[in-house]
Write a protein that holds these residues in place. Structure first.
Motif, PDB file in Angstrom:
ATOM      1  N   ILE A  95      13.982 103.104  93.061  1.00  0.00           N
ATOM      2  CA  ILE A  95      13.289 104.454  92.575  1.00  0.00           C
ATOM      3  C   ILE A  95      11.849 104.293  92.518  1.00  0.00           C
ATOM      4  O   ILE A  95      11.299 105.144  93.201  1.00  0.00           O
ATOM      5  CB  ILE A  95      13.966 104.994  91.173  1.00  0.00           C
ATOM      6  CG1 ILE A  95      15.488 105.544  91.414  1.00  0.00           C
ATOM      7  CG2 ILE A  95      13.208 106.083  90.847  1.00  0.00           C
ATOM      8  CD1 ILE A  95      16.045 105.647  90.217  1.00  0.00           C
ATOM      9  N   GLN A  96      11.671 103.327  91.905  1.00  0.00           N
ATOM     10  CA  GLN A  96      10.193 103.073  92.011  1.00  0.00           C
ATOM     11  C   GLN A  96       9.451 102.921  93.218  1.00  0.00           C
ATOM     12  O   GLN A  96       8.270 103.302  93.478  1.00  0.00           O
ATOM     13  CB  GLN A  96       9.718 101.908  90.950  1.00  0.00           C
ATOM     14  CG  GLN A  96      10.335 101.818  89.459  1.00  0.00           C
ATOM     15  CD  GLN A  96       9.030 102.361  88.470  1.00  0.00           C
ATOM     16  OE1 GLN A  96       8.129 102.196  88.922  1.00  0.00           O
ATOM     17  NE2 GLN A  96       9.440 102.798  87.422  1.00  0.00           N
ATOM     18  N   LEU A  97      10.047 102.037  94.139  1.00  0.00           N
ATOM     19  CA  LEU A  97       9.585 101.733  95.212  1.00  0.00           C
ATOM     20  C   LEU A  97       9.565 102.877  96.246  1.00  0.00           C
ATOM     21  O   LEU A  97       8.626 103.433  97.003  1.00  0.00           O
ATOM     22  CB  LEU A  97      10.646 100.698  96.061  1.00  0.00           C
ATOM     23  CG  LEU A  97       9.936 100.319  97.552  1.00  0.00           C
ATOM     24  CD1 LEU A  97       8.742  99.637  97.397  1.00  0.00           C
ATOM     25  CD2 LEU A  97      11.209  99.245  98.118  1.00  0.00           C
ATOM     26  N   GLU A  98      10.658 103.841  96.242  1.00  0.00           N
ATOM     27  CA  GLU A  98      10.779 104.967  97.022  1.00  0.00           C
ATOM     28  C   GLU A  98       9.889 106.217  96.675  1.00  0.00           C
ATOM     29  O   GLU A  98       9.333 106.687  97.471  1.00  0.00           O
ATOM     30  CB  GLU A  98      12.205 105.485  97.119  1.00  0.00           C
ATOM     31  CG  GLU A  98      13.084 104.383  97.937  1.00  0.00           C
ATOM     32  CD  GLU A  98      12.558 104.380  99.262  1.00  0.00           C
ATOM     33  OE1 GLU A  98      12.061 105.174  99.914  1.00  0.00           O
ATOM     34  OE2 GLU A  98      12.776 103.156  99.704  1.00  0.00           O
ATOM     35  N   LEU A 100       6.963 105.690  95.098  1.00  0.00           N
ATOM     36  CA  LEU A 100       5.686 105.136  95.538  1.00  0.00           C
ATOM     37  C   LEU A 100       5.402 105.479  96.726  1.00  0.00           C
ATOM     38  O   LEU A 100       4.270 105.892  97.181  1.00  0.00           O
ATOM     39  CB  LEU A 100       5.504 103.653  95.062  1.00  0.00           C
ATOM     40  CG  LEU A 100       4.236 103.174  95.435  1.00  0.00           C
ATOM     41  CD1 LEU A 100       2.925 103.457  94.795  1.00  0.00           C
ATOM     42  CD2 LEU A 100       4.252 101.718  95.088  1.00  0.00           C
ATOM     43  N   LYS A 101       6.318 104.975  97.805  1.00  0.00           N
ATOM     44  CA  LYS A 101       6.232 105.526  99.241  1.00  0.00           C
ATOM     45  C   LYS A 101       5.773 106.689  99.395  1.00  0.00           C
ATOM     46  O   LYS A 101       4.924 107.034 100.283  1.00  0.00           O
ATOM     47  CB  LYS A 101       7.330 104.988 100.157  1.00  0.00           C
ATOM     48  CG  LYS A 101       7.554 103.662 100.307  1.00  0.00           C
ATOM     49  CD  LYS A 101       8.811 103.416 101.397  1.00  0.00           C
ATOM     50  CE  LYS A 101       9.570 102.170 101.033  1.00  0.00           C
ATOM     51  NZ  LYS A 101      10.756 102.143 101.877  1.00  0.00           N
ATOM     52  N   ALA A 102       6.580 107.805  98.813  1.00  0.00           N
ATOM     53  CA  ALA A 102       6.606 109.205  99.014  1.00  0.00           C
ATOM     54  C   ALA A 102       5.217 109.615  98.219  1.00  0.00           C
ATOM     55  O   ALA A 102       4.527 110.295  99.048  1.00  0.00           O
ATOM     56  CB  ALA A 102       7.524 109.802  98.344  1.00  0.00           C
ATOM     57  N   GLN A 103       4.749 108.999  97.192  1.00  0.00           N
ATOM     58  CA  GLN A 103       3.536 109.357  96.846  1.00  0.00           C
ATOM     59  C   GLN A 103       2.204 109.267  97.716  1.00  0.00           C
ATOM     60  O   GLN A 103       1.477 109.872  98.073  1.00  0.00           O
ATOM     61  CB  GLN A 103       3.268 108.702  95.212  1.00  0.00           C
ATOM     62  CG  GLN A 103       2.066 109.251  94.670  1.00  0.00           C
ATOM     63  CD  GLN A 103       2.143 110.817  94.350  1.00  0.00           C
ATOM     64  OE1 GLN A 103       2.878 111.125  93.779  1.00  0.00           O
ATOM     65  NE2 GLN A 103       0.904 111.354  94.810  1.00  0.00           N
ATOM     66  N   LYS A 104       2.601 107.812  98.370  1.00  0.00           N
ATOM     67  CA  LYS A 104       1.471 107.424  99.212  1.00  0.00           C
ATOM     68  C   LYS A 104       1.378 108.233 100.432  1.00  0.00           C
ATOM     69  O   LYS A 104       0.339 108.534 100.980  1.00  0.00           O
ATOM     70  CB  LYS A 104       1.688 105.857  99.535  1.00  0.00           C
ATOM     71  CG  LYS A 104       1.148 105.025  98.513  1.00  0.00           C
ATOM     72  CD  LYS A 104       1.644 103.530  98.963  1.00  0.00           C
ATOM     73  CE  LYS A 104       1.179 102.557  97.941  1.00  0.00           C
ATOM     74  NZ  LYS A 104       1.258 101.192  98.248  1.00  0.00           N
ATOM     75  N   GLU A 105       2.565 108.691 100.944  1.00  0.00           N
ATOM     76  CA  GLU A 105       2.451 109.531 102.110  1.00  0.00           C
ATOM     77  C   GLU A 105       1.851 110.984 101.924  1.00  0.00           C
ATOM     78  O   GLU A 105       1.294 111.385 102.806  1.00  0.00           O
ATOM     79  CB  GLU A 105       4.051 109.840 102.546  1.00  0.00           C
ATOM     80  CG  GLU A 105       4.753 108.903 103.355  1.00  0.00           C
ATOM     81  CD  GLU A 105       6.224 108.863 103.593  1.00  0.00           C
ATOM     82  OE1 GLU A 105       6.505 109.991 103.474  1.00  0.00           O
ATOM     83  OE2 GLU A 105       6.742 107.973 103.892  1.00  0.00           O
ATOM     84  N   LEU A 106       2.165 111.494 100.696  1.00  0.00           N
ATOM     85  CA  LEU A 106       1.485 112.616 100.143  1.00  0.00           C
ATOM     86  C   LEU A 106       0.128 112.577  99.955  1.00  0.00           C
ATOM     87  O   LEU A 106      -0.900 113.715 100.159  1.00  0.00           O
ATOM     88  CB  LEU A 106       2.303 113.166  98.934  1.00  0.00           C
ATOM     89  CG  LEU A 106       3.511 113.726  99.026  1.00  0.00           C
ATOM     90  CD1 LEU A 106       4.290 113.756  97.793  1.00  0.00           C
ATOM     91  CD2 LEU A 106       3.830 114.811 100.122  1.00  0.00           C
ATOM     92  N   THR A 107      -0.498 111.423  99.440  1.00  0.00           N
ATOM     93  CA  THR A 107      -1.812 111.464  99.224  1.00  0.00           C
ATOM     94  C   THR A 107      -2.794 110.868 100.345  1.00  0.00           C
ATOM     95  O   THR A 107      -3.958 110.960 100.412  1.00  0.00           O
ATOM     96  CB  THR A 107      -2.007 110.505  97.966  1.00  0.00           C
ATOM     97  OG1 THR A 107      -1.796 109.254  98.145  1.00  0.00           O
ATOM     98  CG2 THR A 107      -1.609 111.416  96.680  1.00  0.00           C
TER      99      THR A 107
END
Length: 151
Positions: A95-98, A100-107
């Motif tokens: 959950i943490q990894l996914e 984080l990936k989604a947050q990075k894609e958004l920012t």
């Protein structure tokens, strides 16, 4: 043909049963809390075949009627089981990894667009605080003031 369909259904039920059997809750007792007088539901949670936790939830007459309380109990126990599944270390890491990936894609696009802001500066000479019908102004040169807010 029927036998193939039957075997397929058995396989689906077996797989679904295994998927949903990861966390099982079992109500051990329903009692009256001696200290509060509320309804106390004592529940055992089994995670992957091992007892993970024994917990309790409380309800009272403000929780609704009998049917409402039964629904609340089921929802609360299902939600807690879902939380226990999320807390499995491998799941928590996933959950943490996914996220984080989604947050990075958004920012990332925003960061790229904000690169034009790098190097900008501006000065601030005062701060205004509104507190209990007063406006308090403090400045960098200590020429401070206070005034009443006019309604």
């Amino acid at each position: 043909m029927r036998r193939a369909i039957f075997m397929g259904l058995i396989l689906v039920f077996f797989l679904c049963g295994q998927a949903f059997a990861q966390c099982v809750w079992k109500i051990q007792s329903v009692e009256q809390d001696p200290d509060r007088g509320s309804i106390l539901v004592v529940t055992q949670y089994t995670l992957n075949g091992q007892v993970a936790q024994v917990g309790h939830t409380r309800y009272d007459e403000q929780s609704g009627g009998l049917a409402d309380i039964k629904l609340l109990i089921q929802k609360d126990l299902q939600d807690h089981c879902a939380a226990l599944i999320r807390r499995i270390p491998e799941n928590d890491d996933f959950i943490q990894l996914e996220t984080l990936k989604a947050q990075k894609e958004l920012t990332q696009p925003l960061i790229q667009a904000l690169q034009t802001e790098a190097g900008k500066s501006e000065s601030v000479k005062q701060s205004v605080i509104i507190w209990k019908s007063k406006t308090i102004t403090v400045t960098d040169d200590s020429k401070n003031s206070i005034s009443n807010i006019i309604p």
